[in-house]
Design a protein around this motif. Sequence first.
Motif, PDB file in Angstrom:
ATOM      1  N   PRO A   9       0.100  -7.582  -8.432  1.00 13.56           N
ATOM      2  CA  PRO A   9       1.215  -8.286  -9.075  1.00 13.56           C
ATOM      3  C   PRO A   9       1.030  -9.797  -8.993  1.00 13.56           C
ATOM      4  O   PRO A   9       0.569 -10.320  -7.977  1.00 13.56           O
ATOM      5  N   LYS A  10       1.400 -10.486 -10.063  1.00 10.94           N
ATOM      6  CA  LYS A  10       1.167 -11.935 -10.153  1.00 10.94           C
ATOM      7  C   LYS A  10       2.187 -12.728  -9.337  1.00 10.94           C
ATOM      8  O   LYS A  10       1.863 -13.716  -8.691  1.00 10.94           O
TER       9      LYS A  10
ATOM     10  N   PHE B 189     -10.045  -2.119   0.605  1.00 15.68           N
ATOM     11  CA  PHE B 189      -8.659  -2.420   0.971  1.00 15.68           C
ATOM     12  C   PHE B 189      -7.890  -1.102   1.099  1.00 15.68           C
ATOM     13  O   PHE B 189      -7.497  -0.496   0.107  1.00 15.68           O
ATOM     14  N   LYS B 190      -7.687  -0.696   2.326  1.00 16.23           N
ATOM     15  CA  LYS B 190      -7.119   0.615   2.651  1.00 16.23           C
ATOM     16  C   LYS B 190      -5.700   0.441   3.181  1.00 16.23           C
ATOM     17  O   LYS B 190      -5.429  -0.436   3.987  1.00 16.23           O
ATOM     18  N   ALA B 191      -4.787   1.330   2.708  1.00 16.99           N
ATOM     19  CA  ALA B 191      -3.395   1.220   3.154  1.00 16.99           C
ATOM     20  C   ALA B 191      -2.731   2.584   3.221  1.00 16.99           C
ATOM     21  O   ALA B 191      -2.864   3.387   2.294  1.00 16.99           O
TER      22      ALA B 191
ATOM     23  N   GLU C 160      -0.252  -9.241  -1.511  1.00 17.60           N
ATOM     24  CA  GLU C 160       0.445  -7.974  -1.754  1.00 17.60           C
ATOM     25  C   GLU C 160      -0.358  -7.086  -2.700  1.00 17.60           C
ATOM     26  O   GLU C 160      -0.900  -7.559  -3.693  1.00 17.60           O
ATOM     27  N   TYR C 161      -0.449  -5.789  -2.357  1.00 20.24           N
ATOM     28  CA  TYR C 161      -1.143  -4.790  -3.178  1.00 20.24           C
ATOM     29  C   TYR C 161      -2.583  -5.209  -3.499  1.00 20.24           C
ATOM     30  O   TYR C 161      -2.998  -5.200  -4.671  1.00 20.24           O
ATOM     31  N   PRO C 162      -3.384  -5.523  -2.494  1.00 24.22           N
ATOM     32  CA  PRO C 162      -4.766  -5.952  -2.765  1.00 24.22           C
ATOM     33  C   PRO C 162      -5.661  -4.828  -3.273  1.00 24.22           C
ATOM     34  O   PRO C 162      -6.765  -5.098  -3.762  1.00 24.22           O
ATOM     35  N   TYR C 163      -5.197  -3.578  -3.186  1.00 26.94           N
ATOM     36  CA  TYR C 163      -6.012  -2.436  -3.617  1.00 26.94           C
ATOM     37  C   TYR C 163      -5.735  -2.051  -5.072  1.00 26.94           C
ATOM     38  O   TYR C 163      -6.189  -0.997  -5.533  1.00 26.94           O
TER      39      TYR C 163
END
Length: 250
Positions: free
Chosen positions: A90-91, A135-137, A82-85
């Motif tokens: 988040p942990k 990492f594109k979103a 989650e949220y690699p960019y």
Amino acid sequence: MKHEVDLKKNGKLGKDFILRELAAKGHCLIENIDLEKVRPLLKELGELFVQEAGQEHLVEYNAGYEEFRYSKSMNEIGPHSEYPYYDIPPKIQVLYAIKPSDCEGGQTYTCHTERFIKNLSHGELEMLSSIQIDFKANTDLQNAPIRHKAFPVLTQSTNGSYIFRFSHNLFYYGDVNANIHSEKKGDFLKSIKNQDFQLFVKKFLDYFEKNKQVWSIPKKGLLLWNNHKVVHARASYNDSTRKLLRFLLT
């Protein structure tokens, strides 16, 4: 084997138990917890991460997202973190089941990456720590703003632990929140001119399929996992009343 905790029967189990489970196994499933108890519990575990829509993200079908591999569609979502960019994703990722699916489908899959990484060669580790992946979103698919930033798949966090970034949607369909009708399947992966990296992606997806844990989160169930080390996915489903709540913790 999943470890389930019923808080109504084990009322003393809380923060310390969950943190031990996350450290040892990467995940923890708590059953029979009321939503009003979830938020105070999570605040004991960490700071709530602000998602695109705020501190809570409702995971349910919304009209207009039918063509996307996205949380508000009913489509399959491939293995990803989650949220690699984000500089530091988040942990802890959390899903709370308000209304599970009444159909076959909608399961959450998780896979811990620790054993996979331990079995990589020195050359593979060097490669994953050096190749920069953009990492594109599309973070709001109907208005289509783009977020992207380049990171290696494998980075060290400030405490020396690793962060594993991965997105099947990106590698095979060009976007973290990909269109199911993408005509460019595999183009993003091919654009990374490194055959060893292409082989790594296929190798990890094979590992994920063989080692994933399958979760049908029960009503009032709370599933938590370490987003830095555990990759997750979702099966497709056809029950538009399915409703989960997603929290993320730093």
